[in-house]
Design a protein around this motif. Sequence first.
Motif, PDB file in Angstrom:
ATOM      1  N   ALA A  88      68.335  18.163  13.021  1.00  0.00           N
ATOM      2  CA  ALA A  88      67.112  18.444  13.784  1.00  0.00           C
ATOM      3  C   ALA A  88      66.483  19.757  13.330  1.00  0.00           C
ATOM      4  CB  ALA A  88      67.430  18.504  15.279  1.00  0.00           C
ATOM      5  N   ILE A  89      67.305  20.759  13.048  1.00  0.00           N
ATOM      6  CA  ILE A  89      66.785  22.050  12.582  1.00  0.00           C
ATOM      7  C   ILE A  89      66.159  21.902  11.205  1.00  0.00           C
ATOM      8  CG2 ILE A  89      67.454  24.393  11.919  1.00  0.00           C
ATOM      9  CD1 ILE A  89      69.646  24.175  14.110  1.00  0.00           C
ATOM     10  N   ALA A  90      66.810  21.119  10.325  1.00  0.00           N
ATOM     11  CA  ALA A  90      66.248  20.863   9.000  1.00  0.00           C
ATOM     12  C   ALA A  90      64.938  20.090   9.110  1.00  0.00           C
ATOM     13  CB  ALA A  90      67.248  20.098   8.137  1.00  0.00           C
ATOM     14  N   GLU A  91      64.871  19.154  10.042  1.00  0.00           N
ATOM     15  CA  GLU A  91      63.655  18.366  10.248  1.00  0.00           C
ATOM     16  C   GLU A  91      62.504  19.260  10.708  1.00  0.00           C
ATOM     17  OE1 GLU A  91      61.341  14.749  10.524  1.00  0.00           O
ATOM     18  OE2 GLU A  91      63.211  15.299   9.510  1.00  0.00           O
ATOM     19  N   ALA A  92      62.802  20.210  11.594  1.00  0.00           N
ATOM     20  CA  ALA A  92      61.767  21.131  12.065  1.00  0.00           C
ATOM     21  C   ALA A  92      61.191  21.930  10.912  1.00  0.00           C
ATOM     22  CB  ALA A  92      62.349  22.071  13.127  1.00  0.00           C
ATOM     23  N   ALA A  93      62.060  22.377  10.003  1.00  0.00           N
ATOM     24  CA  ALA A  93      61.589  23.138   8.841  1.00  0.00           C
ATOM     25  C   ALA A  93      60.747  22.270   7.925  1.00  0.00           C
ATOM     26  CB  ALA A  93      62.784  23.707   8.081  1.00  0.00           C
ATOM     27  N   GLN A  94      61.208  21.048   7.680  1.00  0.00           N
ATOM     28  CA  GLN A  94      60.518  20.168   6.742  1.00  0.00           C
ATOM     29  C   GLN A  94      59.146  19.753   7.267  1.00  0.00           C
ATOM     30  OE1 GLN A  94      63.258  17.311   5.242  1.00  0.00           O
ATOM     31  NE2 GLN A  94      62.148  17.142   3.326  1.00  0.00           N
ATOM     32  N   ARG A  95      59.057  19.493   8.562  1.00  0.00           N
ATOM     33  CA  ARG A  95      57.776  19.092   9.142  1.00  0.00           C
ATOM     34  C   ARG A  95      56.756  20.215   9.074  1.00  0.00           C
ATOM     35  NH1 ARG A  95      57.635  14.643  13.581  1.00  0.00           N
ATOM     36  NH2 ARG A  95      59.424  13.350  13.015  1.00  0.00           N
ATOM     37  N   ASN A  96      57.212  21.452   9.218  1.00  0.00           N
ATOM     38  CA  ASN A  96      56.281  22.581   9.178  1.00  0.00           C
ATOM     39  C   ASN A  96      55.682  22.782   7.801  1.00  0.00           C
ATOM     40  OD1 ASN A  96      55.850  24.587  11.622  1.00  0.00           O
ATOM     41  ND2 ASN A  96      57.818  23.565  11.901  1.00  0.00           N
ATOM     42  N   GLN A  97      56.323  22.246   6.767  1.00  0.00           N
ATOM     43  CA  GLN A  97      55.748  22.323   5.425  1.00  0.00           C
ATOM     44  C   GLN A  97      54.567  21.377   5.267  1.00  0.00           C
ATOM     45  OE1 GLN A  97      58.052  22.891   1.779  1.00  0.00           O
ATOM     46  NE2 GLN A  97      59.820  22.259   2.988  1.00  0.00           N
ATOM     47  N   ARG A 128      68.166  30.114   7.815  1.00  0.00           N
ATOM     48  CA  ARG A 128      68.760  29.450   8.979  1.00  0.00           C
ATOM     49  C   ARG A 128      69.650  28.286   8.555  1.00  0.00           C
ATOM     50  NH1 ARG A 128      64.024  28.907  13.607  1.00  0.00           N
ATOM     51  NH2 ARG A 128      63.610  31.143  13.903  1.00  0.00           N
ATOM     52  N   LEU A 129      69.173  27.517   7.590  1.00  0.00           N
ATOM     53  CA  LEU A 129      69.966  26.372   7.130  1.00  0.00           C
ATOM     54  C   LEU A 129      71.222  26.833   6.405  1.00  0.00           C
ATOM     55  CD1 LEU A 129      67.122  23.974   5.926  1.00  0.00           C
ATOM     56  CD2 LEU A 129      68.271  24.064   8.133  1.00  0.00           C
ATOM     57  N   VAL A 130      71.126  27.957   5.694  1.00  0.00           N
ATOM     58  CA  VAL A 130      72.310  28.520   5.040  1.00  0.00           C
ATOM     59  C   VAL A 130      73.336  28.933   6.094  1.00  0.00           C
ATOM     60  CG1 VAL A 130      73.148  30.541   3.765  1.00  0.00           C
ATOM     61  CG2 VAL A 130      71.196  29.240   2.899  1.00  0.00           C
ATOM     62  N   ILE A 131      72.871  29.546   7.176  1.00  0.00           N
ATOM     63  CA  ILE A 131      73.776  29.946   8.255  1.00  0.00           C
ATOM     64  C   ILE A 131      74.476  28.722   8.853  1.00  0.00           C
ATOM     65  CG2 ILE A 131      73.870  30.922  10.592  1.00  0.00           C
ATOM     66  CD1 ILE A 131      71.620  32.826   9.775  1.00  0.00           C
ATOM     67  N   LEU A 132      73.731  27.639   9.017  1.00  0.00           N
ATOM     68  CA  LEU A 132      74.331  26.417   9.564  1.00  0.00           C
ATOM     69  C   LEU A 132      75.445  25.896   8.660  1.00  0.00           C
ATOM     70  CD1 LEU A 132      71.271  24.360  10.853  1.00  0.00           C
ATOM     71  CD2 LEU A 132      73.103  25.345  12.225  1.00  0.00           C
ATOM     72  N   GLY A 133      75.214  25.973   7.354  1.00  0.00           N
ATOM     73  CA  GLY A 133      76.224  25.521   6.413  1.00  0.00           C
ATOM     74  C   GLY A 133      76.465  24.026   6.431  1.00  0.00           C
ATOM     75  N   ALA A 134      75.495  23.253   6.933  1.00  0.00           N
ATOM     76  CA  ALA A 134      75.698  21.812   7.078  1.00  0.00           C
ATOM     77  C   ALA A 134      74.994  21.000   6.000  1.00  0.00           C
ATOM     78  CB  ALA A 134      75.201  21.364   8.458  1.00  0.00           C
ATOM     79  N   SER A 166      73.540  20.532   1.781  1.00  0.00           N
ATOM     80  CA  SER A 166      73.727  20.890   0.376  1.00  0.00           C
ATOM     81  C   SER A 166      72.659  21.880  -0.058  1.00  0.00           C
ATOM     82  CB  SER A 166      73.643  19.637  -0.501  1.00  0.00           C
ATOM     83  OG  SER A 166      72.314  19.117  -0.476  1.00  0.00           O
ATOM     84  N   LYS A 167      72.878  22.478  -1.217  1.00  0.00           N
ATOM     85  CA  LYS A 167      71.899  23.429  -1.748  1.00  0.00           C
ATOM     86  C   LYS A 167      70.560  22.733  -1.970  1.00  0.00           C
ATOM     87  CE  LYS A 167      72.756  25.051  -5.844  1.00  0.00           C
ATOM     88  NZ  LYS A 167      73.418  25.832  -6.915  1.00  0.00           N
ATOM     89  N   ARG A 168      70.607  21.526  -2.474  1.00  0.00           N
ATOM     90  CA  ARG A 168      69.372  20.783  -2.745  1.00  0.00           C
ATOM     91  C   ARG A 168      68.632  20.446  -1.439  1.00  0.00           C
ATOM     92  NH1 ARG A 168      69.354  15.220  -6.146  1.00  0.00           N
ATOM     93  NH2 ARG A 168      68.142  16.258  -7.742  1.00  0.00           N
ATOM     94  N   LYS A 169      69.376  19.955  -0.429  1.00  0.00           N
ATOM     95  CA  LYS A 169      68.760  19.599   0.846  1.00  0.00           C
ATOM     96  C   LYS A 169      68.126  20.831   1.492  1.00  0.00           C
ATOM     97  CE  LYS A 169      67.815  17.407   4.697  1.00  0.00           C
ATOM     98  NZ  LYS A 169      66.693  16.449   4.786  1.00  0.00           N
ATOM     99  N   THR A 170      68.823  21.958   1.447  1.00  0.00           N
ATOM    100  CA  THR A 170      68.293  23.200   2.018  1.00  0.00           C
ATOM    101  C   THR A 170      67.004  23.604   1.317  1.00  0.00           C
ATOM    102  OG1 THR A 170      70.511  23.962   2.623  1.00  0.00           O
ATOM    103  CG2 THR A 170      68.789  25.642   2.443  1.00  0.00           C
ATOM    104  N   ALA A 171      66.988  23.496  -0.014  1.00  0.00           N
ATOM    105  CA  ALA A 171      65.799  23.863  -0.786  1.00  0.00           C
ATOM    106  C   ALA A 171      64.628  22.935  -0.460  1.00  0.00           C
ATOM    107  CB  ALA A 171      66.123  23.821  -2.279  1.00  0.00           C
ATOM    108  N   GLU A 172      64.893  21.640  -0.373  1.00  0.00           N
ATOM    109  CA  GLU A 172      63.838  20.665  -0.093  1.00  0.00           C
ATOM    110  C   GLU A 172      63.265  20.851   1.312  1.00  0.00           C
ATOM    111  OE1 GLU A 172      65.643  16.894  -0.731  1.00  0.00           O
ATOM    112  OE2 GLU A 172      65.364  16.932  -2.922  1.00  0.00           O
ATOM    113  N   ALA A 173      64.141  21.100   2.283  1.00  0.00           N
ATOM    114  CA  ALA A 173      63.699  21.221   3.678  1.00  0.00           C
ATOM    115  C   ALA A 173      62.868  22.470   3.910  1.00  0.00           C
ATOM    116  CB  ALA A 173      64.906  21.209   4.615  1.00  0.00           C
ATOM    117  N   SER A 174      63.188  23.543   3.202  1.00  0.00           N
ATOM    118  CA  SER A 174      62.524  24.817   3.453  1.00  0.00           C
ATOM    119  C   SER A 174      61.422  25.146   2.452  1.00  0.00           C
ATOM    120  CB  SER A 174      63.550  25.954   3.451  1.00  0.00           C
ATOM    121  OG  SER A 174      64.268  25.972   2.234  1.00  0.00           O
TER     122      SER A 174
END
Length: 274
Positions: free
Chosen positions: A126-135, A152-158, A160-168
């Motif tokens: 849900a947190i990743a979705e919030a970031a992705q939608r704001n883009q 924030r996604l790095v802190i969650l640690g849930a 991958s590096k690619r998913k974090t980059a894409e979402a943010s």
Amino acid sequence: MTTGSQIIPDTFREAVDWLRAKAGQDELSTKPRRLPLGRILVAPTVFQVRTGAAAGGVTEPFHVKALQQALEAKPEHGRVLDRVTVYAIGDSAYCIDGHHRLAAYRAAKVKGSVPVEWFEGSLAEAIAEAAQRNQKVKLPMTQSERLEAAWRLVILGAHSKRKTAEASGVSERTVASMRALYRQLVEQGLEVGSYLDALRWAKAGENDIEYTDAMREARIDRYVKGFVKQFGPRTPTHAEEFAEAVAKWAGSQFAGAVASWLAPSDDEDEETDF
């Protein structure tokens, strides 16, 4: 931070832990397509990735005003905007996308229920979705906001590096640098706050953290925001006086750096024929 009658911790990591504990309580039995405004809670510390969020997660009051005017122009029975995206945590529904719409509904004194859509998945998703939608919205995220979302996604640690980059919307290289910085903070038992706080700590301790292009752009972005806040969106009318004031404030070394950056490069001709 207070949301409804509940008090949520101010730091992202503590707020996530608070919500996780709440998720273990009674769950919602139904997820209707409309909810009363009072039933939709906000947790900007977790779900609003834009920096400078005010009460309710609002960052652009002019956007709220425009939405309010659009609502008030409609007949009373048809005062609705796009669906607000909510996420069930325990027996509550939290907004993960649509903070400005919620603020506009309240400003327009809309009564009754408003349309919503429910996000299904884990809290980390849900947190990743919030970031992705704001883009994808019409209010583009600044570079500093994208970096904070990635942090924030790095802190969650849930993810991958690619998913974090894409979402943010940052590079994988930047995510890797953030992970290294976060590991150092955790290993030393330090409080983990915002990404800006972490960078300040790294700089103060002269830690071996790679200074990426994205970090440089974010710093420039913060300077520009400061100028706009202080002097307005237009450049000062009295340019020479303003330049002299900046030089006096920052010192000769800073003035020399600015002059060097503004000076033409060696391969440019001093005179140009038109």
